[in-house]
Structures are given as C-alpha cells and as structure tokens.
Design a protein around this motif. Structure first.
Motif, PDB file in Angstrom:
ATOM      1  N   SER A 229       0.848  -1.134   0.136  1.00 25.43           N
ATOM      2  CA  SER A 229      -0.021   0.297   0.070  1.00 25.43           C
ATOM      3  C   SER A 229       0.913   1.067   0.021  1.00 25.43           C
ATOM      4  O   SER A 229       0.652   2.034  -0.854  1.00 25.43           O
ATOM      5  N   CYS A 230       1.950   1.396   0.749  1.00 31.62           N
ATOM      6  CA  CYS A 230       2.613   2.582   0.891  1.00 31.62           C
ATOM      7  C   CYS A 230       3.714   2.445  -0.153  1.00 31.62           C
ATOM      8  O   CYS A 230       4.114   3.524  -0.791  1.00 31.62           O
ATOM      9  N   ARG A 231       3.979   1.373  -0.645  1.00 33.97           N
ATOM     10  CA  ARG A 231       4.727   1.345  -1.930  1.00 33.97           C
ATOM     11  C   ARG A 231       4.017   2.163  -3.127  1.00 33.97           C
ATOM     12  O   ARG A 231       4.816   2.902  -3.856  1.00 33.97           O
ATOM     13  N   ASP A 232       2.484   2.118  -3.132  1.00 36.11           N
ATOM     14  CA  ASP A 232       1.985   2.436  -4.509  1.00 36.11           C
ATOM     15  C   ASP A 232       1.945   4.058  -4.015  1.00 36.11           C
ATOM     16  O   ASP A 232       2.224   4.933  -5.031  1.00 36.11           O
ATOM     17  N   THR A 233       1.667   4.504  -2.742  1.00 39.25           N
ATOM     18  CA  THR A 233       1.542   6.045  -2.447  1.00 39.25           C
ATOM     19  C   THR A 233       3.093   6.699  -2.785  1.00 39.25           C
ATOM     20  O   THR A 233       3.138   7.647  -3.114  1.00 39.25           O
ATOM     21  N   LEU A 234       4.127   5.900  -2.356  1.00 35.91           N
ATOM     22  CA  LEU A 234       5.439   6.483  -2.577  1.00 35.91           C
ATOM     23  C   LEU A 234       5.741   6.728  -4.064  1.00 35.91           C
ATOM     24  O   LEU A 234       6.288   7.550  -4.492  1.00 35.91           O
ATOM     25  N   ARG A 235       5.485   5.584  -4.862  1.00 30.65           N
ATOM     26  CA  ARG A 235       5.718   5.734  -6.171  1.00 30.65           C
ATOM     27  C   ARG A 235       4.856   6.728  -6.942  1.00 30.65           C
ATOM     28  O   ARG A 235       5.281   7.418  -8.036  1.00 30.65           O
ATOM     29  N   LEU A 236       3.818   6.986  -6.454  1.00 31.53           N
ATOM     30  CA  LEU A 236       2.872   7.667  -7.053  1.00 31.53           C
ATOM     31  C   LEU A 236       3.208   9.198  -6.635  1.00 31.53           C
ATOM     32  O   LEU A 236       3.386  10.180  -7.790  1.00 31.53           O
ATOM     33  N   GLU A 237       3.785   9.503  -5.704  1.00 32.02           N
ATOM     34  CA  GLU A 237       4.445  11.002  -5.232  1.00 32.02           C
ATOM     35  C   GLU A 237       5.540  11.035  -5.991  1.00 32.02           C
ATOM     36  O   GLU A 237       5.942  12.204  -6.462  1.00 32.02           O
ATOM     37  N   ALA A 238       6.219  10.130  -6.404  1.00 34.91           N
ATOM     38  CA  ALA A 238       7.574  10.295  -7.388  1.00 34.91           C
ATOM     39  C   ALA A 238       7.598  10.199  -8.704  1.00 34.91           C
ATOM     40  O   ALA A 238       8.340  10.332  -9.476  1.00 34.91           O
ATOM     41  N   GLY A 239       6.175  10.000  -9.038  1.00 33.07           N
ATOM     42  CA  GLY A 239       5.679  10.096 -10.626  1.00 33.07           C
ATOM     43  C   GLY A 239       6.217   8.966 -11.426  1.00 33.07           C
ATOM     44  O   GLY A 239       6.377   9.293 -12.627  1.00 33.07           O
ATOM     45  N   MET A 240       6.236   7.857 -10.736  1.00 35.24           N
ATOM     46  CA  MET A 240       6.683   6.633 -11.342  1.00 35.24           C
ATOM     47  C   MET A 240       5.606   5.689 -11.947  1.00 35.24           C
ATOM     48  O   MET A 240       4.571   5.430 -11.262  1.00 35.24           O
ATOM     49  N   PRO A 241       5.444   5.205 -13.121  1.00 35.47           N
ATOM     50  CA  PRO A 241       4.335   4.770 -13.790  1.00 35.47           C
ATOM     51  C   PRO A 241       4.110   3.205 -13.114  1.00 35.47           C
ATOM     52  O   PRO A 241       5.273   2.839 -12.878  1.00 35.47           O
ATOM     53  N   LEU A 242       3.152   2.692 -13.234  1.00 35.98           N
ATOM     54  CA  LEU A 242       2.709   1.405 -12.570  1.00 35.98           C
ATOM     55  C   LEU A 242       2.041   0.760 -13.751  1.00 35.98           C
ATOM     56  O   LEU A 242       0.903   1.204 -14.500  1.00 35.98           O
ATOM     57  N   TYR A 243       2.474  -0.410 -14.201  1.00 42.62           N
ATOM     58  CA  TYR A 243       2.100  -1.073 -15.500  1.00 42.62           C
ATOM     59  C   TYR A 243       0.354  -1.607 -15.228  1.00 42.62           C
ATOM     60  O   TYR A 243       0.115  -1.778 -13.964  1.00 42.62           O
ATOM     61  N   GLY A 244      -0.404  -1.141 -16.051  1.00 39.70           N
ATOM     62  CA  GLY A 244      -1.887  -1.553 -15.918  1.00 39.70           C
ATOM     63  C   GLY A 244      -2.629  -0.197 -15.404  1.00 39.70           C
ATOM     64  O   GLY A 244      -3.649  -0.199 -15.581  1.00 39.70           O
ATOM     65  N   HIS A 245      -1.785   0.807 -15.361  1.00 42.72           N
ATOM     66  CA  HIS A 245      -2.433   1.885 -15.026  1.00 42.72           C
ATOM     67  C   HIS A 245      -1.744   2.862 -15.944  1.00 42.72           C
ATOM     68  O   HIS A 245      -2.463   3.528 -16.682  1.00 42.72           O
ATOM     69  N   GLU A 246      -0.430   3.659 -15.501  1.00 40.98           N
ATOM     70  CA  GLU A 246       0.022   4.578 -16.687  1.00 40.98           C
ATOM     71  C   GLU A 246       0.536   3.798 -18.080  1.00 40.98           C
ATOM     72  O   GLU A 246       0.842   4.504 -18.850  1.00 40.98           O
ATOM     73  N   LEU A 247       0.746   2.511 -17.897  1.00 35.98           N
ATOM     74  CA  LEU A 247       1.176   1.795 -19.105  1.00 35.98           C
ATOM     75  C   LEU A 247       0.481   0.776 -19.266  1.00 35.98           C
ATOM     76  O   LEU A 247       0.053  -0.103 -18.408  1.00 35.98           O
ATOM     77  N   THR A 248       0.079   0.643 -20.713  1.00 42.21           N
ATOM     78  CA  THR A 248      -0.838  -0.530 -21.125  1.00 42.21           C
ATOM     79  C   THR A 248      -0.368  -1.142 -22.368  1.00 42.21           C
ATOM     80  O   THR A 248       0.325  -0.188 -22.908  1.00 42.21           O
ATOM     81  N   THR A 249      -1.087  -2.043 -22.972  1.00 44.47           N
ATOM     82  CA  THR A 249      -0.769  -2.340 -24.235  1.00 44.47           C
ATOM     83  C   THR A 249      -1.385  -1.395 -25.076  1.00 44.47           C
ATOM     84  O   THR A 249      -1.254  -1.606 -26.408  1.00 44.47           O
ATOM     85  N   ALA A 250      -2.443  -0.675 -24.818  1.00 43.59           N
ATOM     86  CA  ALA A 250      -3.093   0.235 -25.893  1.00 43.59           C
ATOM     87  C   ALA A 250      -2.310   1.460 -25.852  1.00 43.59           C
ATOM     88  O   ALA A 250      -2.627   2.362 -26.656  1.00 43.59           O
ATOM     89  N   LEU A 251      -1.182   1.844 -25.165  1.00 37.56           N
ATOM     90  CA  LEU A 251      -0.353   2.799 -25.171  1.00 37.56           C
ATOM     91  C   LEU A 251       1.181   2.542 -25.955  1.00 37.56           C
ATOM     92  O   LEU A 251       1.709   1.440 -25.435  1.00 37.56           O
ATOM     93  N   THR A 252       1.836   3.141 -26.489  1.00 40.50           N
ATOM     94  CA  THR A 252       3.141   3.097 -27.165  1.00 40.50           C
ATOM     95  C   THR A 252       3.908   3.878 -25.924  1.00 40.50           C
ATOM     96  O   THR A 252       3.407   4.756 -25.268  1.00 40.50           O
ATOM     97  N   PRO A 253       5.327   3.592 -25.846  1.00 40.96           N
ATOM     98  CA  PRO A 253       6.109   4.637 -24.981  1.00 40.96           C
ATOM     99  C   PRO A 253       5.969   5.885 -25.345  1.00 40.96           C
ATOM    100  O   PRO A 253       5.933   6.748 -24.335  1.00 40.96           O
ATOM    101  N   PHE A 254       5.673   6.501 -26.567  1.00 40.96           N
ATOM    102  CA  PHE A 254       5.542   7.645 -26.817  1.00 40.96           C
ATOM    103  C   PHE A 254       4.133   8.329 -26.248  1.00 40.96           C
ATOM    104  O   PHE A 254       4.163   9.468 -25.937  1.00 40.96           O
ATOM    105  N   ASP A 255       3.215   7.366 -26.339  1.00 41.61           N
ATOM    106  CA  ASP A 255       1.686   7.876 -25.792  1.00 41.61           C
ATOM    107  C   ASP A 255       2.104   8.093 -24.347  1.00 41.61           C
ATOM    108  O   ASP A 255       1.279   9.188 -23.724  1.00 41.61           O
ATOM    109  N   ALA A 256       2.877   7.597 -23.809  1.00 41.06           N
ATOM    110  CA  ALA A 256       3.057   7.470 -22.327  1.00 41.06           C
ATOM    111  C   ALA A 256       4.159   8.465 -21.828  1.00 41.06           C
ATOM    112  O   ALA A 256       4.396   8.702 -20.645  1.00 41.06           O
TER     113      ALA A 256
END
Length: 374
Positions: A229-256
């Motif tokens: 749980s805190c790993r998620d809030t820590l990475r969110l504050e640090a602006g780090m993407p999470l697969y399935g949320h900021e990154l998916t097969t519907a997006l290319t790296p350029f879209d992200a």
C-alpha cells in the motif's frame, strides 16, 4: 492454472509481524503491517523494508544475449556496462507496451531482466519466442531469487553496517555482487519510492536471515517493515508509472511520455527490433500532434480520485485518471492522469475530476509531486 496464491520465502515472517495480506498478481503479499501512512513516512524520513519477491527475474545469457535483448526490447542494451542497469520496455509488434523492465548486466554475456509480477510470464514467453535464431538462452529464474528492498535516507547507513561492499561507489541504477549479513547477494541501487535505496537479490533460503539482520540493523534509526500500500503512494508521489495504470498495451512509450526509452540508433540489429515500424510512426505522430500528456493533479478538496475517473474542463471530458491516492507527504489527494495537450500545462485553469457526478477542482502540476533533496 492454479488459483492458489503463491507465497514468498518470507510469508511466515510477514504473518508473525501481523501483516494484512492481499492477493497481488497471484501472490499473497503484505499490504500493510500497521499504518500505511506511518510506513510511507518512515521511507520518506528514515527507512522502510519491503519484500518484493513477487517480481519476475529472467536470465538471458550466451554469446548473442545482447543481440537478442536489442531485438526484443526497445532500449539499446549494448551500451549497458557490466555492473550497470537500464530501465527499458518490451513492446508488441504494434508498439503497445507489454511491460516496463529493468535489465541488469551481470557479466560479459549474462543479463538479468526484471519484470513486473503480473507480467512475468508474458515477458518470459515473449523473450523465449523472440530468441529464435540467436545464440542465447532465456531462463526462468523466478524461483531462484527472493528480493528484499531497503529504501529511505537511512538505508545506506543500515546496509553499510552489514556489508563491506563498496556502497559509496555504487551509482544509481548499478549493481554489484557482495555479501550482506553473511548472505551472498546482488546489491542494486534501484527502487520504486523516490528515495535512495537498495534492492537485494538473494537465494530464497537466505531471505529470512537477511530480513532479520536488516530489521535489527535498522531498528536504532527507525526502519519499519512496509507493505504494497505505501509502495504505491510512494511511487505515485515520485511520478513513477505502474503497469496496468499508466502503461498498457493500448499505449506506446511515446503515448506514455516515455519515448526517450526507445532507441532507434542501436549498434546492432538497429532496424529490426520488435515494434520498430509502429514505434517510428508513433514518434512521428507524437511530434506532429502531441498525444494526451501524463500530468499530476492535486486536489483542492478532500475527495480522492481513482483510476478510470474522467478529467473534465467546462463539462467536457479531456482526460482520464490513471492512479490516485491521498498523499501523506503533500497532505492532499493526488492523481496521475492522461490529459489532452491543450489542458496539460501546469497551472491550467478550470480542470476538474468527475467524482461520482461532482466535478471536483484540481490543480495541474508537472510530475513528480515529490523529489528528494540530494
């Protein structure tokens, strides 16, 4: 396929510590031990200890290991020195992101690819399928490693008390073999919290010994065990993407907004890495008409945005929240969202999030929300 959750080598220890357990990508993992806010703040100000043994380790070795990885991944793995690591991605032929990865170069012809838990099998299957014609071996090493992370400003001091490895000389995104508390380990200066810290790859049978040693060494400076749980809030504050949320097969790296990880000028197999044509087209599209941009949103009120909620301006939908949570560091709800380029500039007025029919006001900010003082 079995529905029985997998257990890490530290499972019994987590239960002894009173952890609240949860299913995550088929693994039974600690969500929190006590207060997730206290765990989050410990990592920001002191140190936290994480079991990350659910991550997927895949070893790629052989004379053409680097050629295989350059073909299979979007980054230039040929420029990674022995003992260094690289953040990269593996994409489909259409450019969609299968996973984001860290690749460690362990030796002249040996690499370790670390995949997200939920995508480990997908990545293993893709690397195996793409290995045809290369003098290289792809090996599933998920059962060969436990992974323990110590993160936070006190983590270098804690680890120094347990190893004679040259931590001062260990750069960010580098790894070196060493012994920690009598346990052989790959010591990597990586993490997913926005803080300085280390990830320790060890044999599963040594995991409990290492965890207990780190716990004892960290006690005087306030180290606490930390859950997902805190790993998620820590990475969110640090602006780090999470697969399935900021990154998916519907997006290319350029879209992200992560086109920088794609290298079209690799030294070997420059023009035949998987997805290259689609990614060239995506790069051109992004230059001609910027896609939705990943931005930070800070709530003016107290209501917490969640993934999938619409970002709105003047009643029109202009984006979508990908991750949201209360931020212990900022003291306000925050979110990451993909927003139309016209409304993505920091300070853009009139931006809201549709939370159950109410358009709650949000401030658009550049990511990350939090950056540690060096």
């Amino acid at each position: 396929m079995s529905n029985t959750p997998r257990h890490t080598a530290l499972d019994a220890l987590h239960r002894d510590l009173g952890a609240t357990m949860t299913d995550f990508a088929g693994w039974d993992m600690p969500l929190r031990y006590a207060s997730e806010r206290d765990e989050h703040n410990a990592v920001r100000t002191r140190a936290g200890l994480f079991d990350l043994s659910h991550m997927g380790e895949i070893t790629v070795s052989g004379p053409a290991a680097v050629d295989l990885l350059n073909h299979a991944l979007v980054g230039n793995i040929g420029s990674v020195g022995v003992g260094r690591a690289r953040y990269t991605m593996i994409c489909q032929a259409d450019g969609g992101i299968l996973d984001d990865l860290i690749v460690y170069r362990l030796g002249e012809t040996e690499y370790m690819v670390v995949a997200n838990a939920g995508n480990a099998q997908v990545v293993l299957d893709a690397l195996t399928a793409r290995a045809g014609g290369f003098d290289a071996v792809v090996r599933d090493d998920r059962d060969a490693y436990a992974l323990i992370a110590v993160q936070g400003p006190e983590s270098p001091g804690i680890l120094k008390s347990l190893t004679d490895a040259d931590l001062d000389g260990l750069k960010y995104y580098a790894g070196l073999p060493g012994t920690v508390a009598g346990v052989p380990a790959l010591i990597a200066r990586t993490g997913y919290t926005g803080e300085d810290g280390f990830e320790l790859f060890v044999a599963p049978e040594h995991a409990e010994q290492l965890w207990r040693a780190l716990t004892d060494a960290g006690a005087p400076v306030g180290l606490v065990p930390c859950g997902l749980s805190c790993r998620d809030t820590l990475r969110l504050e640090a602006g780090m993407p999470l697969y399935g949320h900021e990154l998916t097969t519907a997006l290319t790296p350029f879209d992200a907004g992560l086109g920088r990880v794609v290298k079209f000028d690799k030294t070997s197999h420059a023009d035949d890495f998987v997805g290259v044509e689609a990614l060239r087209a995506a790069a051109e599209r992004a230059e001609a008409a910027p896609p939705r941009k990943l931005v930070g949103l800070i709530a003016e009120g107290r209501r917490v945005p969640r993934a999938g909620m619409s970002v709105v301006v003047g009643g029109e939908v202009v984006g979508e929240v990908t991750s949201g949570a209360p931020s212990p560091t900022l003291g306000k709800p925050i979110a990451m969202a993909y927003v139309d380029a016209a409304h993505a500039a920091p300070g853009t007025a009139g931006v809201g999030v549709d939370i159950r029919g109410t358009h709650e006001p949000y401030e658009v900010v550049a990511l990350p929300f939090y950056k540690r003082q060096k």
